[in-house]
Design a protein around this motif. Structure first.
Motif, PDB file in Angstrom:
ATOM      1  N   TYR A 118       0.516  -1.172   0.017  1.00 29.14           N
ATOM      2  CA  TYR A 118       0.448  -0.503   0.097  1.00 29.14           C
ATOM      3  C   TYR A 118       0.440   1.712  -0.083  1.00 29.14           C
ATOM      4  CZ  TYR A 118      -2.825   4.275   1.848  1.00 29.14           C
ATOM      5  OH  TYR A 118      -3.182   4.472   1.920  1.00 29.14           O
ATOM      6  N   PHE A 119      -0.017   2.445  -0.932  1.00 29.26           N
ATOM      7  CA  PHE A 119       1.310   3.700  -0.549  1.00 29.26           C
ATOM      8  C   PHE A 119       0.285   4.465  -1.492  1.00 29.26           C
ATOM      9  CE2 PHE A 119       2.412   2.551  -5.187  1.00 29.26           C
ATOM     10  CZ  PHE A 119       2.276   4.029  -5.614  1.00 29.26           C
ATOM     11  N   THR A 120       0.538   6.042  -0.655  1.00 29.59           N
ATOM     12  CA  THR A 120      -0.773   6.636  -0.842  1.00 29.59           C
ATOM     13  C   THR A 120      -0.173   7.541  -2.424  1.00 29.59           C
ATOM     14  OG1 THR A 120      -0.517   7.489   1.905  1.00 29.59           O
ATOM     15  CG2 THR A 120      -1.305   8.638   0.079  1.00 29.59           C
ATOM     16  N   ALA A 121      -1.482   7.922  -3.431  1.00 30.39           N
ATOM     17  CA  ALA A 121      -1.042   8.495  -4.179  1.00 30.39           C
ATOM     18  C   ALA A 121      -0.908   9.796  -4.214  1.00 30.39           C
ATOM     19  CB  ALA A 121      -2.567   7.862  -5.174  1.00 30.39           C
ATOM     20  N   GLY A 122       0.012  10.723  -5.161  1.00 28.79           N
ATOM     21  CA  GLY A 122       0.681  11.804  -4.593  1.00 28.79           C
ATOM     22  C   GLY A 122       1.595  12.033  -4.335  1.00 28.79           C
ATOM     23  N   TYR A 123       2.171  10.665  -3.037  1.00 33.12           N
ATOM     24  CA  TYR A 123       2.864  10.714  -1.843  1.00 33.12           C
ATOM     25  C   TYR A 123       4.498  10.277  -3.422  1.00 33.12           C
ATOM     26  CZ  TYR A 123       5.421  10.636   1.995  1.00 33.12           C
ATOM     27  OH  TYR A 123       6.915  10.317   2.971  1.00 33.12           O
ATOM     28  N   PRO A 124       5.623  10.231  -2.754  1.00 30.59           N
ATOM     29  CA  PRO A 124       6.599  12.129  -1.870  1.00 30.59           C
ATOM     30  C   PRO A 124       5.686  13.334  -2.851  1.00 30.59           C
ATOM     31  CG  PRO A 124       7.762  10.001  -2.074  1.00 30.59           C
ATOM     32  CD  PRO A 124       6.604   9.774  -3.044  1.00 30.59           C
ATOM     33  N   GLN A 125       5.500  12.983  -4.330  1.00 32.30           N
ATOM     34  CA  GLN A 125       5.423  13.978  -4.628  1.00 32.30           C
ATOM     35  C   GLN A 125       3.787  14.146  -5.811  1.00 32.30           C
ATOM     36  OE1 GLN A 125       7.174  17.050  -4.896  1.00 32.30           O
ATOM     37  NE2 GLN A 125       8.636  16.004  -2.927  1.00 32.30           N
ATOM     38  N   LEU A 126       3.453  14.529  -6.081  1.00 30.50           N
ATOM     39  CA  LEU A 126       2.283  14.506  -7.205  1.00 30.50           C
ATOM     40  C   LEU A 126       2.534  13.268  -7.608  1.00 30.50           C
ATOM     41  CD1 LEU A 126      -0.495  15.089  -7.452  1.00 30.50           C
ATOM     42  CD2 LEU A 126      -0.004  16.504  -9.245  1.00 30.50           C
ATOM     43  N   ASN A 127       3.727  13.054  -8.338  1.00 32.84           N
ATOM     44  CA  ASN A 127       3.637  12.630 -10.069  1.00 32.84           C
ATOM     45  C   ASN A 127       4.147  11.424  -9.863  1.00 32.84           C
ATOM     46  OD1 ASN A 127       2.239  14.308 -12.194  1.00 32.84           O
ATOM     47  ND2 ASN A 127       4.057  15.868 -12.008  1.00 32.84           N
ATOM     48  N   ASP A 128       4.332  10.992  -8.424  1.00 38.93           N
ATOM     49  CA  ASP A 128       5.369   9.498  -8.160  1.00 38.93           C
ATOM     50  C   ASP A 128       4.621   8.354  -8.001  1.00 38.93           C
ATOM     51  OD1 ASP A 128       7.902  10.697  -8.037  1.00 38.93           O
ATOM     52  OD2 ASP A 128       6.847  11.110  -5.911  1.00 38.93           O
ATOM     53  N   THR A 129       3.431   8.978  -8.488  1.00 35.10           N
ATOM     54  CA  THR A 129       2.116   7.180  -8.532  1.00 35.10           C
ATOM     55  C   THR A 129       2.632   6.361  -9.481  1.00 35.10           C
ATOM     56  OG1 THR A 129       0.345   8.842  -7.686  1.00 35.10           O
ATOM     57  CG2 THR A 129       0.080   6.404  -8.326  1.00 35.10           C
ATOM     58  N   LEU A 130       3.048   6.657 -10.303  1.00 35.61           N
ATOM     59  CA  LEU A 130       2.689   5.649 -11.533  1.00 35.61           C
ATOM     60  C   LEU A 130       4.566   5.171 -11.374  1.00 35.61           C
ATOM     61  CD1 LEU A 130       0.916   6.937 -14.729  1.00 35.61           C
ATOM     62  CD2 LEU A 130       0.528   5.134 -13.410  1.00 35.61           C
ATOM     63  N   PRO A 131       5.326   6.145 -11.835  1.00 39.46           N
ATOM     64  CA  PRO A 131       6.945   5.664 -10.874  1.00 39.46           C
ATOM     65  C   PRO A 131       7.166   4.146 -10.014  1.00 39.46           C
ATOM     66  CG  PRO A 131       7.093   8.063 -12.023  1.00 39.46           C
ATOM     67  CD  PRO A 131       5.179   7.284 -11.421  1.00 39.46           C
ATOM     68  N   LEU A 132       6.225   4.880  -9.228  1.00 43.62           N
ATOM     69  CA  LEU A 132       6.301   3.853  -7.815  1.00 43.62           C
ATOM     70  C   LEU A 132       5.573   2.551  -8.065  1.00 43.62           C
ATOM     71  CD1 LEU A 132       5.751   6.080  -5.071  1.00 43.62           C
ATOM     72  CD2 LEU A 132       7.830   4.723  -5.722  1.00 43.62           C
ATOM     73  N   MET A 133       4.658   2.415  -8.681  1.00 45.09           N
ATOM     74  CA  MET A 133       4.146   1.196  -9.253  1.00 45.09           C
ATOM     75  C   MET A 133       5.003   0.528 -10.173  1.00 45.09           C
ATOM     76  SD  MET A 133       0.000   3.119  -9.602  1.00 45.09           S
ATOM     77  CE  MET A 133      -0.830   1.184 -10.230  1.00 45.09           C
ATOM     78  N   ARG A 134       5.757   0.847 -11.299  1.00 39.66           N
ATOM     79  CA  ARG A 134       5.961   0.314 -11.464  1.00 39.66           C
ATOM     80  C   ARG A 134       7.716  -0.389 -11.320  1.00 39.66           C
ATOM     81  NH1 ARG A 134       7.300   3.146 -17.324  1.00 39.66           N
ATOM     82  NH2 ARG A 134       8.186   1.384 -18.685  1.00 39.66           N
ATOM     83  N   ALA A 135       8.158   0.294 -10.092  1.00 39.99           N
ATOM     84  CA  ALA A 135       8.957   0.093  -9.453  1.00 39.99           C
ATOM     85  C   ALA A 135       8.502  -1.607  -8.542  1.00 39.99           C
ATOM     86  CB  ALA A 135       9.331   0.639  -8.333  1.00 39.99           C
ATOM     87  N   LEU A 136       8.083  -1.163  -8.063  1.00 37.62           N
ATOM     88  CA  LEU A 136       6.704  -2.562  -7.369  1.00 37.62           C
ATOM     89  C   LEU A 136       6.539  -3.694  -8.215  1.00 37.62           C
ATOM     90  CD1 LEU A 136       4.331   0.030  -5.460  1.00 37.62           C
ATOM     91  CD2 LEU A 136       6.536  -1.705  -4.259  1.00 37.62           C
TER      92      LEU A 136
END
Length: 259
Positions: A19-37
């Motif tokens: 789980y992580f919060t969309a838009g955190y730490p920066q607004l546009n980090d959501t998709l890069p974090l999903m790809r990394a996971l």
């Protein structure tokens, strides 16, 4: 077969849900974090929709919600970010949040937009079972969205069975009746999980609240199909200036994967 059903058909042990919060730490980090996971071997992603009054969340996730809102994250912005995510994210993705902002957006519009971008299901802890049965369940079914209910050690067997019947995808077993992020002795939780297992429920069980490292993840896996890690992961995003490095390091420690 839904992505969730396919996942649990292929893998019924040690399923890792982050789980992580969309838009955190920066607004546009959501998709890069999903790809990394996904790239590091995570099986399932829960995207938290930030809300100004997240009562079930501990201070860490509350803080991420406040920062994401300050960054400008909204449900509309999130759906805009997710428009093409299925081009490269193939694992199941759930949206988790609270009813108030979803109702403000419009429940059916929310479900339609979630389905349109490729979301697999929802977790809305403050949606009562009765309202699900009488109002909202038919809308979720219309858009083929899975819905996951939560149970706790205090939930009666009768209610567990009812929520299992209403849930699809999996059942979210909260390790204790407290907010997210609290430390748990997973061995003390084992009797509760064994009790759930003895009910022979329809849905797989994932354990959440207090899972924070390899040891607690593996302990949860002894008694359930897998575990959900939230607070420990979002906390780790503060440890490195680059959230992708933080993500890679965190998942490697949980799964002991390299490269």
């Amino acid at each position: 077969m839904s992505r969730l059903n396919d996942l649990f058909h292929r893998k019924n042990k040690n399923v890792l849900n982050i789980y992580f919060t969309a838009g955190y730490p920066q607004l546009n980090d959501t998709l890069p974090l999903m790809r990394a996971l996904q790239n590091k071997g995570v099986d399932l992603i829960e995207l938290g929709m930030p809300y100004s009054d997240p009562l079930a969340d501990g201070p860490v996730i509350q803080e991420t919600s406040a920062i994401a809102l300050k960054n400008g994250m909204t449900i509309a912005t999130l759906f805009e970010q997710l428009k093409q995510f299925r081009e490269y994210i193939h694992i199941p993705v759930l949206l988790m949040g609270y009813m108030n902002p979803v109702l403000q957006y419009g429940f059916e519009k929310f479900c339609a937009d979630a389905k349109a971008v490729g979301i697999d299901g929802l977790i809305l802890p403050d949606l009562p079972a009765h309202e699900f049965e009488t109002v909202y369940g038919s809308i979720l079914k219309k858009y083929n969205l899975d819905f996951v209910f939560l149970v706790t050690p205090e939930t009666s067997e009768e209610r567990v069975r009812r929520l299992d019947q209403l849930s699809s995808g999996f059942l979210y077993a909260v390790s204790s009746s407290s907010t997210t992020g609290k430390d748990k002795d997973m061995h003390q939780v084992s009797a509760y999980l064994e009790k759930l297992k003895s009910y022979r429920l329809n849905n797989p069980i994932l354990v959440g609240f207090g899972i924070k490292n390899k040891e607690s993840f593996e302990a949860a896996g002894e008694h359930a199909n897998g575990a959900i890690i939230g607070t420990a992961f979002v906390k780790s995003l503060k440890e490195y200036t680059d959230p992708i490095t933080a993500t890679n390091m965190f998942v490697e420690k949980i799964l002991e994967v390299k490269g």
